[in-house]
Design a protein around this motif. Structure first.
Motif, PDB file in Angstrom:
ATOM      1  N   THR A   1      59.844  12.651  22.976  1.00 49.96           N
ATOM      2  CA  THR A   1      60.579  12.133  23.842  1.00 49.96           C
ATOM      3  C   THR A   1      60.381  12.534  25.378  1.00 49.96           C
ATOM      4  O   THR A   1      60.772  12.320  26.373  1.00 49.96           O
ATOM      5  CB  THR A   1      62.134  12.103  23.661  1.00 49.96           C
TER       6      THR A   1
ATOM      7  N   ASP B   1      56.080   9.933  26.120  1.00 46.29           N
ATOM      8  CA  ASP B   1      56.299   8.671  25.743  1.00 46.29           C
ATOM      9  C   ASP B   1      56.583   8.529  24.230  1.00 46.29           C
ATOM     10  O   ASP B   1      56.278   7.548  23.759  1.00 46.29           O
ATOM     11  CB  ASP B   1      55.255   7.633  26.174  1.00 46.29           C
ATOM     12  N   GLY B   2      57.112   9.532  23.476  1.00 48.38           N
ATOM     13  CA  GLY B   2      57.276   9.461  21.961  1.00 48.38           C
ATOM     14  C   GLY B   2      58.711   9.020  21.906  1.00 48.38           C
ATOM     15  O   GLY B   2      59.454   8.791  22.925  1.00 48.38           O
ATOM     16  N   MET B   3      58.998   8.542  20.844  1.00 43.96           N
ATOM     17  CA  MET B   3      60.448   8.035  20.343  1.00 43.96           C
ATOM     18  C   MET B   3      61.383   9.337  19.907  1.00 43.96           C
ATOM     19  O   MET B   3      62.512   8.839  19.619  1.00 43.96           O
ATOM     20  CB  MET B   3      60.491   6.959  19.740  1.00 43.96           C
TER      21      MET B   3
ATOM     22  N   THR C   1      54.223   2.862  29.215  1.00 38.58           N
ATOM     23  CA  THR C   1      54.607   2.404  27.726  1.00 38.58           C
ATOM     24  C   THR C   1      56.142   2.379  27.915  1.00 38.58           C
ATOM     25  O   THR C   1      56.611   1.349  27.287  1.00 38.58           O
ATOM     26  CB  THR C   1      54.315   3.485  26.808  1.00 38.58           C
ATOM     27  N   HIS C   2      56.878   3.262  28.820  1.00 44.63           N
ATOM     28  CA  HIS C   2      58.000   3.099  29.007  1.00 44.63           C
ATOM     29  C   HIS C   2      58.446   1.964  29.374  1.00 44.63           C
ATOM     30  O   HIS C   2      59.460   0.954  29.156  1.00 44.63           O
ATOM     31  CB  HIS C   2      58.735   4.142  30.063  1.00 44.63           C
TER      32      HIS C   2
ATOM     33  N   ARG D   1      58.130  -0.955  27.020  1.00 44.47           N
ATOM     34  CA  ARG D   1      59.380  -1.039  26.207  1.00 44.47           C
ATOM     35  C   ARG D   1      60.582  -1.549  26.671  1.00 44.47           C
ATOM     36  O   ARG D   1      61.334  -2.118  26.033  1.00 44.47           O
ATOM     37  CB  ARG D   1      59.624   0.246  25.556  1.00 44.47           C
TER      38      ARG D   1
ATOM     39  N   HIS E   1      53.538   8.792  17.912  1.00 40.65           N
ATOM     40  CA  HIS E   1      54.494   8.513  19.053  1.00 40.65           C
ATOM     41  C   HIS E   1      55.821   8.054  18.643  1.00 40.65           C
ATOM     42  O   HIS E   1      56.801   8.291  18.718  1.00 40.65           O
ATOM     43  CB  HIS E   1      53.954   7.361  19.868  1.00 40.65           C
ATOM     44  N   ASP E   2      55.706   6.970  17.396  1.00 41.70           N
ATOM     45  CA  ASP E   2      56.941   5.934  17.007  1.00 41.70           C
ATOM     46  C   ASP E   2      56.945   6.072  15.586  1.00 41.70           C
ATOM     47  O   ASP E   2      55.794   5.707  14.885  1.00 41.70           O
ATOM     48  CB  ASP E   2      56.826   5.066  17.530  1.00 41.70           C
TER      49      ASP E   2
ATOM     50  N   GLN F   1      58.323   4.011  13.719  1.00 43.61           N
ATOM     51  CA  GLN F   1      58.331   2.399  13.403  1.00 43.61           C
ATOM     52  C   GLN F   1      56.904   2.046  12.975  1.00 43.61           C
ATOM     53  O   GLN F   1      56.636   0.894  12.496  1.00 43.61           O
ATOM     54  CB  GLN F   1      58.971   1.791  14.360  1.00 43.61           C
TER      55      GLN F   1
END
Length: 273
Positions: free
Chosen positions: A10, A13-15, A133-134, A137, A247-248, A250
């Motif tokens: 975070t 741009d990671g979650m 990327t932000h 989203r 990054h994520d 999901q």
């Protein structure tokens, strides 16, 4: 060695927070990791503390954006000194450029009746490093688009109303920042750039000539790229790195630590740490 030297949190741009990224990597059996957030080293202290709790070796890293022949190129700095003044000054300038670019993208989309400027303001208030990327989203969460891919296809990609070329520094400049921080410059995911075979070789020649030392040979689950990249590493005398580009959680295609082995003929970058 189960290594993952390309992870995002975070802080860019990671979650997941840096400590949570480390938890996930440790659970996957990672023994050596580098947090490589875009244009910041802010998460390294947290990652190092969590690595100590897990008995995982941590090296300080960063992923820096650079320009080459009108393309954006990503260069990993591995085993950097996160207190290096030349590196910190360069990253500060990059983050400022990112903020102004995203504001201009918001203004351009607003002019097309796409309410993005307010989204950009919210992103800036929540993140030190702001990226497209932000915004993608936020376009999804605001139900302006249904997926991030749609956000780039309709609004943010090349030729779209919100596209704006970034004014990133040249490859030699970025390599200089990393070397000033006693780090190892590594070209990230070399086959992901829209280059001909000849263009890719010219990029690698320039990267090597200005002090680049390695390339990412194992990149996520792109296993078909491993052998061609191993050949290129041998040709140019590069060491090889491995990284998921996580990054994520999901997204199932690049989880931390689930990586193919570096080919035996390629010298591992971690031998230089």
């Amino acid at each position: 060695m189960n290594a993952d030297l390309h992870l995002h949190s975070t802080r860019s741009d990671g979650m997941l927070a840096p400590s949570a990224v480390v938890d996930l990597a440790a659970d996957a059996g990672v023994e050596l990791l580098a947090l490589t957030d875009h244009d910041t080293v802010a998460g390294i202290g947290e990652a190092e503390e969590q690595c100590q709790r897990h008995g995982v070796r941590c090296v300080a890293g960063v992923e820096v954006s650079a320009a080459w022949n009108a393309q954006t190129i990503h260069i990993l700095g591995l085993n950097v000194d996160p207190r290096s003044e030349p590196l910190l000054e360069g990253l500060t300038a990059l983050r400022a450029m990112r903020r102004e670019r995203l504001r201009e993208i918001g203004r351009r989309l607003d002019s097309k009746a796409i309410p993005a400027a307010a989204l950009v303001a919210e992103i800036e208030s929540a993140h030190e490093v702001v990226t497209r990327t932000h915004l993608a989203r936020s376009l999804v969460s605001s139900r302006i688009t249904t997926t991030m891919a749609e956000a780039f296809k309709r609004f943010l990609g090349r030729g779209r109303p919100g596209h704006m070329r970034a004014n990133y520094p040249e490859v030699a400049t970025v390599v200089g920042w990393i070397r000033a921080a006693n780090g190892i410059p590594v070209l990230a995911h070399p086959l992901r750039y829209a280059l001909s075979a000849g263009g890719r070789r010219r990029l690698m020649e320039e990267f090597r000539s200005c002090g680049g030392e390695g390339i990412e040979v194992v990149c996520g689950t792109a296993n078909a790229h491993i052998e061609p990249l191993a050949v290129l590493a041998g040709h140019f005398g590069f060491v090889g790195s491995v990284g998921s580009d996580f990054h994520d959680p999901q997204f199932p295609w690049n989880p931390p630590g689930r990586l193919a082995k570096l080919p035996a003929q390629v010298e591992p970058v971690w031998k230089r740490f």
